[in-house]
Design a protein around this motif. Structure first.
Motif, PDB file in Angstrom:
ATOM      1  N   VAL A  69      50.918  55.136  31.991  1.00  0.00           N
ATOM      2  CA  VAL A  69      50.358  54.103  31.981  1.00  0.00           C
ATOM      3  C   VAL A  69      49.646  52.951  31.390  1.00  0.00           C
ATOM      4  CG1 VAL A  69      47.218  55.158  31.772  1.00  0.00           C
ATOM      5  CG2 VAL A  69      48.868  57.170  32.697  1.00  0.00           C
ATOM      6  N   LEU A  70      50.423  53.030  30.227  1.00  0.00           N
ATOM      7  CA  LEU A  70      49.932  51.763  30.017  1.00  0.00           C
ATOM      8  C   LEU A  70      50.849  50.293  30.970  1.00  0.00           C
ATOM      9  CD1 LEU A  70      48.487  50.394  27.453  1.00  0.00           C
ATOM     10  CD2 LEU A  70      50.516  50.656  25.730  1.00  0.00           C
ATOM     11  N   ALA A  71      51.990  50.723  30.854  1.00  0.00           N
ATOM     12  CA  ALA A  71      52.759  50.191  31.134  1.00  0.00           C
ATOM     13  C   ALA A  71      52.828  49.407  32.913  1.00  0.00           C
ATOM     14  CB  ALA A  71      53.798  50.262  31.212  1.00  0.00           C
ATOM     15  N   GLU A  72      51.614  50.435  33.487  1.00  0.00           N
ATOM     16  CA  GLU A  72      51.560  49.982  34.748  1.00  0.00           C
ATOM     17  C   GLU A  72      50.391  49.164  34.654  1.00  0.00           C
ATOM     18  OE1 GLU A  72      48.789  52.035  38.515  1.00  0.00           O
ATOM     19  OE2 GLU A  72      49.582  53.686  36.978  1.00  0.00           O
ATOM     20  N   TRP A  73      49.208  49.467  33.818  1.00  0.00           N
ATOM     21  CA  TRP A  73      48.027  49.047  33.616  1.00  0.00           C
ATOM     22  C   TRP A  73      48.046  47.470  32.994  1.00  0.00           C
ATOM     23  CZ3 TRP A  73      44.001  48.681  36.236  1.00  0.00           C
ATOM     24  CH2 TRP A  73      43.460  50.409  37.218  1.00  0.00           C
ATOM     25  N   GLN A  74      49.427  47.280  32.383  1.00  0.00           N
ATOM     26  CA  GLN A  74      49.573  46.417  31.515  1.00  0.00           C
ATOM     27  C   GLN A  74      50.591  45.155  32.892  1.00  0.00           C
ATOM     28  OE1 GLN A  74      52.800  47.140  28.537  1.00  0.00           O
ATOM     29  NE2 GLN A  74      51.448  46.985  26.867  1.00  0.00           N
ATOM     30  N   ALA A  75      51.048  45.908  33.742  1.00  0.00           N
ATOM     31  CA  ALA A  75      52.277  44.977  35.106  1.00  0.00           C
ATOM     32  C   ALA A  75      50.457  44.342  35.924  1.00  0.00           C
ATOM     33  CB  ALA A  75      52.573  45.872  36.099  1.00  0.00           C
ATOM     34  N   ARG A  76      49.762  45.323  35.920  1.00  0.00           N
ATOM     35  CA  ARG A  76      48.198  45.566  37.002  1.00  0.00           C
ATOM     36  C   ARG A  76      47.584  44.089  36.590  1.00  0.00           C
ATOM     37  NH1 ARG A  76      46.286  50.627  39.853  1.00  0.00           N
ATOM     38  NH2 ARG A  76      45.331  49.472  41.201  1.00  0.00           N
ATOM     39  N   LEU A  77      46.949  44.411  35.079  1.00  0.00           N
ATOM     40  CA  LEU A  77      46.371  43.281  34.688  1.00  0.00           C
ATOM     41  C   LEU A  77      46.969  41.533  34.815  1.00  0.00           C
ATOM     42  CD1 LEU A  77      44.802  45.054  31.621  1.00  0.00           C
ATOM     43  CD2 LEU A  77      43.393  44.311  33.480  1.00  0.00           C
ATOM     44  N   GLN A  78      48.587  41.449  34.235  1.00  0.00           N
ATOM     45  CA  GLN A  78      49.486  39.964  33.732  1.00  0.00           C
ATOM     46  C   GLN A  78      49.038  40.185  35.898  1.00  0.00           C
ATOM     47  OE1 GLN A  78      51.127  38.870  31.914  1.00  0.00           O
ATOM     48  NE2 GLN A  78      51.370  37.085  33.662  1.00  0.00           N
ATOM     49  N   LEU A  79      49.170  40.852  36.699  1.00  0.00           N
ATOM     50  CA  LEU A  79      49.886  40.214  38.334  1.00  0.00           C
ATOM     51  C   LEU A  79      47.886  39.589  38.098  1.00  0.00           C
ATOM     52  CD1 LEU A  79      50.924  43.182  39.921  1.00  0.00           C
ATOM     53  CD2 LEU A  79      52.228  40.331  39.269  1.00  0.00           C
ATOM     54  N   LEU A  80      46.955  40.219  37.674  1.00  0.00           N
ATOM     55  CA  LEU A  80      45.543  39.668  37.852  1.00  0.00           C
ATOM     56  C   LEU A  80      45.449  38.383  37.287  1.00  0.00           C
ATOM     57  CD1 LEU A  80      42.654  40.447  39.400  1.00  0.00           C
ATOM     58  CD2 LEU A  80      41.751  41.007  37.015  1.00  0.00           C
ATOM     59  N   LEU A  81      45.917  38.339  36.579  1.00  0.00           N
ATOM     60  CA  LEU A  81      45.455  37.260  35.539  1.00  0.00           C
ATOM     61  C   LEU A  81      46.607  35.549  36.006  1.00  0.00           C
ATOM     62  CD1 LEU A  81      46.328  37.761  31.868  1.00  0.00           C
ATOM     63  CD2 LEU A  81      44.323  36.599  32.684  1.00  0.00           C
ATOM     64  N   LEU A  82      47.563  36.486  36.076  1.00  0.00           N
ATOM     65  CA  LEU A  82      48.472  35.365  37.963  1.00  0.00           C
ATOM     66  C   LEU A  82      47.696  34.722  38.319  1.00  0.00           C
ATOM     67  CD1 LEU A  82      51.859  37.117  37.228  1.00  0.00           C
ATOM     68  CD2 LEU A  82      50.942  34.852  35.807  1.00  0.00           C
ATOM     69  N   ALA A  83      47.159  35.610  39.527  1.00  0.00           N
ATOM     70  CA  ALA A  83      46.529  34.889  40.845  1.00  0.00           C
ATOM     71  C   ALA A  83      45.238  34.499  40.578  1.00  0.00           C
ATOM     72  CB  ALA A  83      45.954  36.457  41.695  1.00  0.00           C
ATOM     73  N   HIS A  84      44.630  35.080  39.553  1.00  0.00           N
ATOM     74  CA  HIS A  84      43.644  34.454  38.979  1.00  0.00           C
ATOM     75  C   HIS A  84      42.849  34.925  37.442  1.00  0.00           C
ATOM     76  CE1 HIS A  84      41.501  35.938  42.655  1.00  0.00           C
ATOM     77  NE2 HIS A  84      42.656  36.752  42.786  1.00  0.00           N
ATOM     78  N   PRO A  85      43.772  33.384  36.814  1.00  0.00           N
ATOM     79  CA  PRO A  85      43.699  33.059  35.398  1.00  0.00           C
ATOM     80  C   PRO A  85      42.158  32.785  35.347  1.00  0.00           C
ATOM     81  CG  PRO A  85      44.196  30.474  37.004  1.00  0.00           C
ATOM     82  CD  PRO A  85      44.560  32.282  37.549  1.00  0.00           C
ATOM     83  N   GLU A  86      41.412  32.030  35.886  1.00  0.00           N
ATOM     84  CA  GLU A  86      39.329  31.756  35.429  1.00  0.00           C
ATOM     85  C   GLU A  86      39.546  33.138  34.811  1.00  0.00           C
ATOM     86  OE1 GLU A  86      39.665  33.416  39.819  1.00  0.00           O
ATOM     87  OE2 GLU A  86      40.900  32.434  38.699  1.00  0.00           O
ATOM     88  N   VAL A  87      39.912  34.397  34.918  1.00  0.00           N
ATOM     89  CA  VAL A  87      39.261  35.428  34.331  1.00  0.00           C
ATOM     90  C   VAL A  87      39.856  36.033  33.047  1.00  0.00           C
ATOM     91  CG1 VAL A  87      39.345  36.285  37.044  1.00  0.00           C
ATOM     92  CG2 VAL A  87      41.178  37.208  34.960  1.00  0.00           C
ATOM     93  N   SER A  88      40.308  34.784  32.613  1.00  0.00           N
ATOM     94  CA  SER A  88      41.222  34.758  31.041  1.00  0.00           C
ATOM     95  C   SER A  88      40.657  35.299  29.766  1.00  0.00           C
ATOM     96  CB  SER A  88      42.187  33.454  30.991  1.00  0.00           C
ATOM     97  OG  SER A  88      41.263  32.561  30.740  1.00  0.00           O
ATOM     98  N   GLY A  89      39.207  34.484  30.314  1.00  0.00           N
ATOM     99  CA  GLY A  89      38.091  34.912  28.801  1.00  0.00           C
ATOM    100  C   GLY A  89      37.656  36.239  29.122  1.00  0.00           C
ATOM    101  N   ARG A  90      37.648  36.059  29.694  1.00  0.00           N
ATOM    102  CA  ARG A  90      36.747  37.891  30.541  1.00  0.00           C
ATOM    103  C   ARG A  90      37.394  39.004  29.694  1.00  0.00           C
ATOM    104  NH1 ARG A  90      32.906  40.035  29.508  1.00  0.00           N
ATOM    105  NH2 ARG A  90      31.669  41.824  29.815  1.00  0.00           N
ATOM    106  N   LEU A  91      39.435  38.520  30.249  1.00  0.00           N
ATOM    107  CA  LEU A  91      40.034  39.734  29.595  1.00  0.00           C
ATOM    108  C   LEU A  91      39.935  39.320  28.319  1.00  0.00           C
ATOM    109  CD1 LEU A  91      42.165  39.954  32.416  1.00  0.00           C
ATOM    110  CD2 LEU A  91      40.675  41.741  31.655  1.00  0.00           C
ATOM    111  N   ALA A  92      39.933  37.814  27.679  1.00  0.00           N
ATOM    112  CA  ALA A  92      39.983  38.586  26.361  1.00  0.00           C
ATOM    113  C   ALA A  92      38.627  39.034  25.375  1.00  0.00           C
ATOM    114  CB  ALA A  92      39.859  36.718  25.124  1.00  0.00           C
ATOM    115  N   ARG A  93      37.927  38.804  26.091  1.00  0.00           N
ATOM    116  CA  ARG A  93      36.579  39.828  25.804  1.00  0.00           C
ATOM    117  C   ARG A  93      36.625  41.304  25.356  1.00  0.00           C
ATOM    118  NH1 ARG A  93      34.327  35.312  27.383  1.00  0.00           N
ATOM    119  NH2 ARG A  93      33.090  36.576  29.395  1.00  0.00           N
ATOM    120  N   PHE A  94      37.815  41.464  26.926  1.00  0.00           N
ATOM    121  CA  PHE A  94      37.892  43.082  27.111  1.00  0.00           C
ATOM    122  C   PHE A  94      39.036  43.258  25.537  1.00  0.00           C
ATOM    123  CE2 PHE A  94      37.613  43.257  31.952  1.00  0.00           C
ATOM    124  CZ  PHE A  94      35.858  43.162  31.544  1.00  0.00           C
ATOM    125  N   ALA A  95      39.963  42.667  25.553  1.00  0.00           N
ATOM    126  CA  ALA A  95      40.693  42.497  24.663  1.00  0.00           C
ATOM    127  C   ALA A  95      40.045  43.233  23.235  1.00  0.00           C
ATOM    128  CB  ALA A  95      42.108  41.702  24.674  1.00  0.00           C
TER     129      ALA A  95
END
Length: 135
Positions: A69-95
């Motif tokens: 499950v962790l690997a699946e969502w790491q990949a999905r989030l990585q793909l989101l970041l690649l396609a939409h780098p503008e979300v990196s700040g929001r994801l950093a807050r999620f982290a």
């Protein structure tokens, strides 16, 4: 793998058995709704499925299920970041476990155009969303 994607996935699924799971899930879905709206419903149902898998995994398979499950969502989030780098700040807050939204209601879409004219000593209050006036 981007360390932010890996960290968000780990933080997200560490919240599964806690009071913060609903907030975490809602925040991730809201981010998808803003970024890739056509995938938001699928992401929400997949998060529910991932939670169910983690909660119902047999004890002897729990670690493997968690890793998958962790690997699946790491990949999905990585793909989101690649396609939409503008979300990196929001994801950093999620982290950091900051699931609360500072970007408003994710269901709001479109644009707002306003104009106003004031005369004498009148006051004008305009908002494209919530407006709280005190005093």
């Amino acid at each position: 793998m981007d360390p932010v994607a890996a960290s968000v996935a780990a933080t997200l699924f560490s919240a599964v058995a806690t009071d913060s799971w609903e907030a975490a899930k809602s925040a991730v879905v809201a981010l998808w709704r803003r970024t890739v709206p056509e995938q938001a419903e699928l992401v929400e149902s997949d998060l529910v499925l991932a939670e169910r898998r983690l909660v119902t995994a047999r004890p002897e398979q729990a670690a493997l299920v968690g890793d998958l499950v962790l690997a699946e969502w790491q990949a999905r989030l990585q793909l989101l970041l690649l396609a939409h780098p503008e979300v990196s700040g929001r994801l950093a807050r999620f982290a950091d476990g900051e699931w609360g939204g500072d970007e408003g209601d994710s269901r709001r879409t479109g644009s707002v155009s306003m104009s106003a004219r004031s005369a004498d000593s009148s006051k004008i209050f305009q908002a494209g969303g919530d407006l709280h006036v005190h005093g």
